[in-house]
Design an enzyme around this catalytic site. Structure first.
Site, PDB file in Angstrom:
ATOM      1  N   SER A 143      16.064  -8.683  16.636  1.00 30.87           N
ATOM      2  CA  SER A 143      16.141  -7.333  17.217  1.00 30.87           C
ATOM      3  C   SER A 143      15.401  -7.217  18.541  1.00 30.87           C
ATOM      4  O   SER A 143      15.158  -6.120  19.010  1.00 30.87           O
ATOM      5  CB  SER A 143      15.579  -6.312  16.219  1.00 30.87           C
ATOM      6  OG  SER A 143      14.220  -6.575  15.952  1.00 30.87           O
ATOM      7  N   LYS A 183      10.609   1.165  12.137  1.00 31.04           N
ATOM      8  CA  LYS A 183      10.367   0.981  13.569  1.00 31.04           C
ATOM      9  C   LYS A 183      10.108   2.323  14.247  1.00 31.04           C
ATOM     10  O   LYS A 183       9.231   2.424  15.128  1.00 31.04           O
ATOM     11  CB  LYS A 183      11.572   0.280  14.211  1.00 31.04           C
ATOM     12  CG  LYS A 183      11.735  -1.174  13.776  1.00 31.04           C
ATOM     13  CD  LYS A 183      13.023  -1.781  14.325  1.00 31.04           C
ATOM     14  CE  LYS A 183      13.152  -3.224  13.912  1.00 31.04           C
ATOM     15  NZ  LYS A 183      14.405  -3.829  14.380  1.00 31.04           N
ATOM     16  N   GLY A 224       0.777  -1.242   0.000  1.00 31.66           N
ATOM     17  CA  GLY A 224       0.000   0.000   0.000  1.00 31.66           C
ATOM     18  C   GLY A 224       0.801   1.279   0.000  1.00 31.66           C
ATOM     19  O   GLY A 224       0.240   2.348   0.187  1.00 31.66           O
ATOM     20  N   VAL A 225       2.146   1.182  -0.211  1.00 33.18           N
ATOM     21  CA  VAL A 225       2.932   2.428  -0.216  1.00 33.18           C
ATOM     22  C   VAL A 225       3.101   2.994  -1.622  1.00 33.18           C
ATOM     23  O   VAL A 225       3.734   4.028  -1.807  1.00 33.18           O
ATOM     24  CB  VAL A 225       4.314   2.247   0.449  1.00 33.18           C
ATOM     25  CG1 VAL A 225       4.183   1.968   1.923  1.00 33.18           C
ATOM     26  CG2 VAL A 225       5.116   1.157  -0.249  1.00 33.18           C
ATOM     27  N   GLY A 226       2.554   2.296  -2.638  1.00 34.13           N
ATOM     28  CA  GLY A 226       2.573   2.860  -3.994  1.00 34.13           C
ATOM     29  C   GLY A 226       3.683   2.339  -4.882  1.00 34.13           C
ATOM     30  O   GLY A 226       4.108   3.030  -5.794  1.00 34.13           O
TER      31      GLY A 226
END
Length: 772
Positions: free
Chosen positions: A676, A719, A356-358
């Site tokens: 992490s 993050k 969904g970030v294009g």
């Protein structure tokens, strides 16, 4: 006539040579030449004929003329209407020039006449027989010399005259004829004629062979044409106008129109010949036809011209997408280099980031900014190598791979080719498609891409390949090495608000038949939708929520409840229902045994609460929450570190013998893994064992070693954005990740305090309440 010196008028000849005993017509036009002829007629009708070395010389001097010529007698002169004189001359004897006097009116030459003996020696008679035999064979091949001519030549008994006459009948260059004229020794002249005749026969034989070959080829072509025309006429009479012959002609035209490379065109025409010879009902007939049609339909040379205008391209990219500065910069760099070199191979870009970030729409914008054709191929779920490379033609229903299909759809050799979801490929017994893609995406190999169906090499070097992926780790390393990876992180609240206002909302209003006058969404309402109804890195769910708002508004307008709908923060719940998410997931108060970690997922960044519970027992460590092997090992490393440093941390050294330790990471049904969570687990364990609370506003990320060192991690940008979204204000991060702070958007960075650490002692100092 004996050898003697004499001075007679000189007539230079152009492209012509007269032998003794020859009778010939000459056309004379040059002024000096005409004067020389007139002078000869006044005296004794004798004139010296000397050939020029170069035909183009208008006024020859001594160097432009040969030194040996022919003394001739003028038999007849006739003036022609165009001013030239036609003269009949008879060659008498050879003469060698001693000197030339170039007068004003004409030139005269002082010459020495050369007498030749008439009787032939025995050797010369043998040579004459050889010359006649060779000349006879030549006349049989040539067909240009009649039998009468040969008979007249055969009657000659003088050796010198025989050589001269044979030479005059051969199509020799002036240089060769002059060589015969200058050869004064009779036996040498006859030997020279033998060599010339032998050479001429060989040349004539080759000419005849070539002529026969050309004739055969023409005859075959004419025959084929005649038979095709007959077949067309028969088909027409039978009512079968669109028969196989017309199909073959149509295919032939397509092959020529496709402008294929020479080798490919040759292969296509060879296959067409097989197709023509094959019965129409043969099974292989349709296979060959299909193959030829594919060859003709693929672009081999058709190319669109790039619009190399950086400012225009930048405007288009900004018009279609908000932010994404790195990708836009990379495309503009490519354009700039292309403008300077015009020979740059197509780059292979990999746009990685959450859904969904294009990524896909950005590839479409790249094509629009370059003014290139755009082709999209989804690789999600592809597990068959034949999807990439095609099937061999021996299989029933064989087709080219999707790369060649995409090129056919594009119609040009330089489209922007999007390989969507490259991380979603799989492999099984049917082959490994990701390995097949290595040839496609390697700039050093893809100029000779081999498709199993097409069989001929195809050039993909001008294609600009763009790939997309959510998870770079899922792409095999050799394939990943071929691509230039550009990470696209999620959007901040500010960016989402701008995207919603400039792109998503106008699009949804238009698609739902509304207008700006009938519907208005205030900025605070958009912010509420972003905060309380979506939790994502991209904007896909945001677009869905805006579509829901538009549908509700459309219903109200159609049912005449309202003429105009204004969406505000107050009435957003009426349209979308109760709030789905709590804005800011940070704990409301400091907790003992609970620390907030930051995670990187395929959907961007997220926050994880790690909880630790102690119960009386025998030191058993229990890990729950569907953790992967890496996270389990992080928990065990943290547990071991605490045991080694128990006294310094004010923890009972016997704690592992008295208590069972349970580490849980909600949500339990979601699989979690990654390197992490080490310092988060250690902090939560120490908080539980020391009963010192963890600060609620602190999030942390970093791996831990058995000695307490904090190791660097990836995805700091994603993050940090998730921490900002969750309402955290302080982030503890590995010191080695300080270089990544520049990638974090300014709107996020100004609200967060980043604390770089290199050891767990520093983590505890900043994470635990009141810890010194």
């Amino acid at each position: 006539m004996s050898n003697e010196m004499k001075t007679i008028p000189l007539l230079p000849l152009r492209g012509l040579l007269v032998y003794p005993t020859m009778v010939l017509h000459l056309d004379v036009g040059r002024k000096k030449s005409v004067s020389a002829l007139e002078q000869a007629m006044v005296e004794d009708n004798f004139i010296f004929l000397l050939t020029q070395k170069e035909v183009a010389t208008e006024e020859p001097n001594d160097k432009d003329l040969y030194t040996v010529g022919t003394v001739a007698k003028v038999k007849q002169m006739l003036k022609l209407p165009n001013g030239t004189i036609r003269v009949l001359v008879e060659g008498i004897e050879r003469g060698r020039v001693k000197s030339i006097n170039h007068g004003e009116d004409f030139a005269s030459a002082e010459i020495e006449t050369i007498d030749e003996r008439q009787e032939a020696t025995v050797e010369e008679q043998a040579l004459m027989r050889n010359v006649l035999e060779q000349f006879e064979q030549y006349t049989q091949i040539s067909k240009k010399i009649s039998q009468e001519t040969f008979a007249s030549v055969a009657d000659i008994v003088e050796p010198g005259r025989l050589a001269d006459i044979v030479s005059s009948h051969l199509p020799l260059k002036i240089v060769q004829k002059q060589e015969v004229l200058e050869t004064l020794s009779l036996d040498e002249r006859l030997k020279l004629m033998l060599r010339i005749l032998s050479n001429e026969r060989e040349v004539l034989g080759l000419e005849k062979k070539i002529g026969q070959r050309v004739k055969k080829s023409m005859e075959r072509t004419q025959k084929e044409y005649y038979l095709r025309e007959q077949m067309k006429a028969i088909q027409k009479e039978l009512g079968d106008g669109a028969g196989k012959e017309s199909e073959a002609e149509e295919l032939r035209e397509k092959i020529y129109d496709a402008e294929m490379p020479e080798a490919v065109e040759e292969k296509a025409l060879k296959e067409l010949q097989r197709y023509e010879k094959m019965p129409a009902n043969a099974a292989e007939s349709s296979v060959i036809r299909n193959y030829i049609e594919w060859l003709a339909q693929i672009p081999w040379s058709e190319e669109t011209e790039d619009l190399l205008d950086i400012h225009r391209s930048e405007d288009i990219l900004n018009e279609d997408h908000y932010g994404l500065e790195k990708v836009k910069e990379r495309v503009l760099e490519y354009l700039a280099v292309q403008q300077l070199t015009r020979e740059l191979k197509g780059p292979i870009l990999c746009l990685s980031g959450p859904p969904g970030v294009g990524k896909t729409s950005l590839a479409r914008s790249i094509a629009r900014s370059l003014d290139r054709k755009f082709v999209r191929m989804s690789l999600g779920g592809v597990r068959d190598e034949a999807e990439i490379r095609g099937h061999r033609r021996t299989y029933v229903g064989a087709m080219p791979g999707r790369i060649i299909q995409g090129m056919k759809k594009a119609g040009t050799v330089n489209p922007v080719f999007l390989l969507d979801e490259i991380d979603k490929m799989a492999n099984d017994f049917r082959g490994d498609p990701s390995s097949a893609l290595l040839e496609v995406l390697d700039p050093e190999q893809n100029n000779t891409f081999s498709d199993h169906f097409i069989e001929e090499p195809y050039d993909l070097s001008k294609v600009m390949f763009v790939t997309t992926a959510n998870n770079i780790g899922a792409i095999p390393a050799p394939l990943r090495d071929r691509m230039e990876i550009i990470h696209i992180a999620g959007y901040t609240e500010v960016e989402k608000l701008e995207i919603a206002k400039a792109y998503l909302l106008p699009k949804q209003i238009r698609e739902h038949g509304l207008s700006k006058g009938s519907m208005q969404v205030r900025d605070e309402a958009l912010l509420s939708i972003i905060r309380y109804y979506t939790r994502e890195a991209g904007v896909r769910n945001l677009e869905r929520q805006l579509a829901t708002v538009c549908r509700k508004a459309a219903k109200q307008i159609v049912s005449k409840e309202k003429k105009r709908v204004v969406v505000t923060e107050k009435n957003i719940e009426d349209l979308l229902g109760k709030k789905t998410f709590r804005y800011g997931k940070a704990e409301l108060e400091n907790q003992v045994g609970a620390a907030t970690g930051l995670a990187y997922t395929t959907a961007g960044g997220d926050t994880l609460t790690i909880e630790v519970a102690l119960t009386p027992g025998s030191g058993k460590l229990t890990l729950t929450g569907k953790l992967g092997d890496v996270m389990k090992e992080s928990a065990q490393a943290a547990f071991s570190y605490i045991r080694t440093r128990a006294e310094e941390l004010n923890i009972d050294p016997e704690f592992n013998k008295k208590n069972d330790v349970h580490v849980h990471v909600p949500e339990g049904a979601v699989p979690k893994d990654g390197p992490s969570a080490g310092i988060t687990m250690a902090t939560a364990l120490i908080s539980a064992l020391t009963e010192v609370p963890v600060k609620k506003e602190v999030g942390m990320t970093g791996e831990i070693t058995l000695r307490g060192r904090v190791l660097p991690i990836g995805g700091l940008k994603e993050k940090s954005m998730s921490a900002h979204r969750a309402g955290l204000t302080h982030i503890i991060m590995p010191k080695e990740n300080e270089k990544d702070l520049d990638d974090i958007p300014e709107s996020v960075r100004k609200d967060l305090t980043f604390i770089p650490v290199s050891h767990l002692d520093e983590v505890l100092k900043h994470a635990l309440v009141g810890k010194k």
